[in-house]
Design an enzyme around this catalytic site. Structure first.
Site, PDB file in Angstrom:
ATOM      1  CB  THR A   1     -14.542   3.057  -9.894  1.00 51.12           C
ATOM      2  OG1 THR A   1     -14.876   3.780 -11.076  1.00 51.12           O
ATOM      3  CG2 THR A   1     -13.822   1.767 -10.270  1.00 51.12           C
TER       4      THR A   1
ATOM      5  CB  THR B   1      -5.006  -2.605  -1.176  1.00 48.15           C
ATOM      6  OG1 THR B   1      -3.896  -2.005  -0.533  1.00 48.15           O
ATOM      7  CG2 THR B   1      -6.254  -1.840  -0.708  1.00 48.15           C
ATOM      8  CG  ASP B   2      -0.753  -3.746   2.036  1.00 52.86           C
ATOM      9  OD1 ASP B   2      -1.181  -2.764   1.374  1.00 52.86           O
ATOM     10  OD2 ASP B   2       0.467  -3.997   2.148  1.00 52.86           O
ATOM     11  CD  GLU B   3      -2.443   1.620   0.112  1.00 52.18           C
ATOM     12  OE1 GLU B   3      -2.990   2.704   0.366  1.00 52.18           O
ATOM     13  OE2 GLU B   3      -1.673   1.440  -0.853  1.00 52.18           O
TER      14      GLU B   3
ATOM     15  CG  ASN C   1       8.635   5.030   0.856  1.00 51.64           C
ATOM     16  OD1 ASN C   1       8.372   3.862   0.556  1.00 51.64           O
ATOM     17  ND2 ASN C   1       7.714   5.886   1.263  1.00 51.64           N
TER      18      ASN C   1
HETATM   19  P1  NAD Z   1      -4.519   0.474 -12.208  1.00 51.89           P
HETATM   20  O1  NAD Z   1      -4.969   1.840 -11.763  1.00 51.89           O
HETATM   21  O2  NAD Z   1      -3.213   0.327 -12.905  1.00 51.89           O
HETATM   22  O3  NAD Z   1      -5.634  -0.150 -13.172  1.00 51.89           O
HETATM   23  C1  NAD Z   1      -6.992  -0.047 -12.919  1.00 51.89           C
HETATM   24  C2  NAD Z   1      -7.742  -0.420 -14.197  1.00 51.89           C
HETATM   25  O4  NAD Z   1      -9.161  -0.336 -13.918  1.00 51.89           O
HETATM   26  C3  NAD Z   1      -7.463   0.535 -15.373  1.00 51.89           C
HETATM   27  O5  NAD Z   1      -7.230  -0.219 -16.549  1.00 51.89           O
HETATM   28  C4  NAD Z   1      -8.753   1.348 -15.494  1.00 51.89           C
HETATM   29  O6  NAD Z   1      -9.016   1.754 -16.829  1.00 51.89           O
HETATM   30  C5  NAD Z   1      -9.789   0.354 -14.988  1.00 51.89           C
HETATM   31  N1  NAD Z   1     -10.985   1.020 -14.448  1.00 51.89           N
HETATM   32  C6  NAD Z   1     -11.025   2.070 -13.592  1.00 51.89           C
HETATM   33  N2  NAD Z   1     -12.310   2.415 -13.354  1.00 51.89           N
HETATM   34  C7  NAD Z   1     -13.082   1.550 -14.066  1.00 51.89           C
HETATM   35  C8  NAD Z   1     -14.480   1.375 -14.221  1.00 51.89           C
HETATM   36  N3  NAD Z   1     -15.360   2.181 -13.599  1.00 51.89           N
HETATM   37  N4  NAD Z   1     -14.930   0.378 -15.002  1.00 51.89           N
HETATM   38  C9  NAD Z   1     -14.059  -0.442 -15.638  1.00 51.89           C
HETATM   39  N5  NAD Z   1     -12.729  -0.322 -15.551  1.00 51.89           N
HETATM   40  C10 NAD Z   1     -12.254   0.674 -14.768  1.00 51.89           C
HETATM   41  O7  NAD Z   1      -4.595  -0.420 -10.907  1.00 51.89           O
HETATM   42  P2  NAD Z   1      -3.684  -1.662 -10.484  1.00 51.89           P
HETATM   43  O8  NAD Z   1      -2.498  -1.156  -9.787  1.00 51.89           O
HETATM   44  O9  NAD Z   1      -3.526  -2.572 -11.641  1.00 51.89           O
HETATM   45  O10 NAD Z   1      -4.616  -2.341  -9.386  1.00 51.89           O
HETATM   46  C11 NAD Z   1      -5.506  -3.409  -9.709  1.00 51.89           C
HETATM   47  C12 NAD Z   1      -6.259  -3.806  -8.445  1.00 51.89           C
HETATM   48  O11 NAD Z   1      -5.331  -4.230  -7.459  1.00 51.89           O
HETATM   49  C13 NAD Z   1      -7.050  -2.667  -7.823  1.00 51.89           C
HETATM   50  O12 NAD Z   1      -8.254  -3.183  -7.333  1.00 51.89           O
HETATM   51  C14 NAD Z   1      -6.168  -2.186  -6.685  1.00 51.89           C
HETATM   52  O13 NAD Z   1      -6.947  -1.632  -5.637  1.00 51.89           O
HETATM   53  C15 NAD Z   1      -5.527  -3.483  -6.269  1.00 51.89           C
HETATM   54  N6  NAD Z   1      -4.195  -3.335  -5.642  1.00 51.89           N
HETATM   55  C16 NAD Z   1      -3.170  -2.724  -6.291  1.00 51.89           C
HETATM   56  C17 NAD Z   1      -1.911  -2.637  -5.693  1.00 51.89           C
HETATM   57  C18 NAD Z   1      -0.743  -2.014  -6.387  1.00 51.89           C
HETATM   58  O14 NAD Z   1       0.355  -1.979  -5.802  1.00 51.89           O
HETATM   59  N7  NAD Z   1      -0.854  -1.548  -7.614  1.00 51.89           N
HETATM   60  C19 NAD Z   1      -1.728  -3.135  -4.406  1.00 51.89           C
HETATM   61  C20 NAD Z   1      -2.807  -3.731  -3.754  1.00 51.89           C
HETATM   62  C21 NAD Z   1      -4.026  -3.847  -4.395  1.00 51.89           C
HETATM   63  P1  TYD Z   2       2.678   4.555  -4.070  1.00 52.46           P
HETATM   64  O1  TYD Z   2       3.431   3.931  -5.207  1.00 52.46           O
HETATM   65  O2  TYD Z   2       1.801   5.742  -4.373  1.00 52.46           O
HETATM   66  O3  TYD Z   2       1.858   3.392  -3.342  1.00 52.46           O
HETATM   67  P2  TYD Z   2       0.989   3.429  -1.954  1.00 52.46           P
HETATM   68  O4  TYD Z   2       0.760   4.826  -1.545  1.00 52.46           O
HETATM   69  O5  TYD Z   2      -0.267   2.764  -2.424  1.00 52.46           O
HETATM   70  O6  TYD Z   2       1.783   2.636  -0.969  1.00 52.46           O
HETATM   71  O7  TYD Z   2       3.723   5.013  -2.956  1.00 52.46           O
HETATM   72  C1  TYD Z   2       4.590   4.099  -2.323  1.00 52.46           C
HETATM   73  C2  TYD Z   2       5.299   4.839  -1.206  1.00 52.46           C
HETATM   74  O8  TYD Z   2       6.136   5.840  -1.779  1.00 52.46           O
HETATM   75  C3  TYD Z   2       4.350   5.580  -0.263  1.00 52.46           C
HETATM   76  O9  TYD Z   2       4.883   5.503   1.057  1.00 52.46           O
HETATM   77  C4  TYD Z   2       4.390   7.013  -0.748  1.00 52.46           C
HETATM   78  C5  TYD Z   2       5.802   7.152  -1.292  1.00 52.46           C
HETATM   79  N1  TYD Z   2       5.961   8.083  -2.447  1.00 52.46           N
HETATM   80  C6  TYD Z   2       6.941   9.083  -2.396  1.00 52.46           C
HETATM   81  O10 TYD Z   2       7.689   9.214  -1.415  1.00 52.46           O
HETATM   82  N2  TYD Z   2       7.064   9.904  -3.485  1.00 52.46           N
HETATM   83  C7  TYD Z   2       6.265   9.799  -4.571  1.00 52.46           C
HETATM   84  O11 TYD Z   2       6.405  10.606  -5.526  1.00 52.46           O
HETATM   85  C8  TYD Z   2       5.276   8.760  -4.608  1.00 52.46           C
HETATM   86  C9  TYD Z   2       4.364   8.597  -5.807  1.00 52.46           C
HETATM   87  C10 TYD Z   2       5.164   7.928  -3.508  1.00 52.46           C
END
Ligand code: NAD
Ligand code: TYD
Length: 358
Positions: free
Chosen positions: A104, A136-138, A261
């Protein structure tokens, strides 16, 4: 006056995607909004229920790897703007099974970019077309406690299959600008939180476990640091980047809220103790359980968001204590949203990751 747009939002049934769809429909009521989402475990059409009857809104269940479907949608909807949020997004799942992340995040992003490029060429390369790639910042890797925050020029050093796959897609979005002149924009943001966050991520997982009286699994020593960005602040940043960002540029988006955390989990416990009636176990802090660390666990993320502030005038508005309060209240008043997500598939996933504490 802002440009009216015909926008395709991928991943619009996910956490940030659905918040962004609601944001865009509120802020740009005349625009055509088409959502493409494969409805994986993380996608939930119910997140968009209130928009289903809106005449300018269309939901399409489909995969970003499906090139004929994307070609058809771009053409028949005369799309001029793509906000690409579809992704596999959870680090722990990428450790259990990286395949879907490569498919994906890398192949899907490539498929979208190439389809959009052909569509843009067929329309004689209109100037207002935009492709926003949300990342993402990751991708920047891990900081020590004293390192300066990530800027747009920090070298990429991804450490998980998730961040490596996002890095791959960022490079493609960048290359499509430099090679073909396609007006791509990239945003790299910190950890989001807020409504519609799937239960597997730290904040919703802790809220739900507190409500159920279950152990609160903190990885390692709990001293890892994340920068927390309220999702509505993030949506506003994406909006500003689409409207005013410079094609070919990257913008870092952060919340100015670095928290360890363990401290974050303690804040959630205290908020729940205050706001939730009838908790099975109180005070909730006694549920905190240290568990085996995540492999390759990045120690600290921090964002330097000077560029988006000075060039585009965006700043986060929500402090972590305000945002957590709103989020806890949302989970308390939306049990009907999260309860069905604790499915047998989710329980099986949970048992795999948290075998020590499940
Ligand atoms: P999420 O996992 O909640 O949602 C992802 C969505 O993409 C879902 O609705 C899923 O059904 C859809 N999807 C997955 N594979 C697909 C495919 N092959 N075709 C069409 N749709 C598909 O993710 P999120 O947390 O809303 O993240 C959204 C974006 O932001 C991502 O690109 C993620 O890398 C980025 N991001 C998220 C965070 C965060 O903290 N959540 C932080 C930095 C960046
Ligand atoms: P997460 O929400 O998975 O985001 P990311 O790994 O993308 O930063 O996790 C946030 C932080 O929390 C990360 O340092 C991992 C930690 N974490 C726990 O300590 N316990 C948990 O059950 C989860 C899901 C995450």
């Amino acid at each position: 006056m802002t440009q009216s747009r015909r926008i395709l939002i991928t991943g619009g049934a996910g956490f940030i995607g659905s918040n962004f769809v609601h944001h865009w429909c509120r802020q740009h009521p005349g625009d055509r909004v088409v959502v493409l989402d494969a409805l994986t475990y993380a996608g939930n059409r119910a997140n968009l229920a209130s928009l289903e009857s809106h005449p300018q809104f269309r939901f399409v269940a489909g995969d970003i790897c499906d090139r004929p479907l994307i070609d058809q949608l771009l053409r028949e909807e005369a799309i001029d703007t793509v906000a690409h949020l579809a992704a596999e997004s959870h680090v722990d799942r990428s450790i259990l099974g990286p395949d879907a992340f490569i498919r994906t995040n890398v192949v899907g992003s490539f498929t979208l970019l190439e389809a959009f490029r052909q569509h843009w060429l067929a329309q004689q390369q209109p100037e207002h077309f935009r492709f926003l790639h949300v990342s993402t910042d990751e991708v920047y890797g891990s900081l020590s406690p004293t390192d300066p925050a990530f800027s747009e020029t920090t070298p990429y050093a991804p450490n998980s299959p998730y961040s490596a796959s996002k890095a791959g897609s960022d490079h493609l979005a960048r290359a499509y600008f430099h090679t073909y002149g396609l007006p791509t924009l990239i945003t790299n943001c910190s950890n989001n939180y807020g409504p519609y966050h799937f239960p597997e991520k730290l904040i919703p997982l802790m809220c739900i476990n507190i409500l159920m009286g279950k152990a609160l699994p903190v990885y390692g020593d709990g001293q890892n640091v994340r920068d927390w960005l309220y999702v509505e602040d993030h949506c506003q940043a994406l909006d500003v980047v689409i409207q005013r960002g410079q094609p070919g540029e990257t913008y870092n988006v952060g919340g100015n809220n670095e928290v360890k955390n363990l401290e974050l989990v303690e804040m959630l416990c205290d908020l729940m103790d205050e706001l939730a009636p009838d908790l099975p176990i109180k005070p909730s802090r006694q549920l905190i359980t240290f568990v085996k660390d995540r492999p390759g666990h990045d120690r600290r993320y921090a964002i330097n968001a000077t560029k988006i502030r000075t060039e585009l005038g965006w700043e986060p508005q929500v402090t972590v204590s305000e945002g957590l309060q709103k989020t806890v209240q949302w989970y308390l008043s939306h049990r009907e949203w999260w309860q069905p997500l604790l499915s047998p598939e989710y329980q099986a996933y949970y048992a795999k990751v948290y075998s020590e504490t499940a």
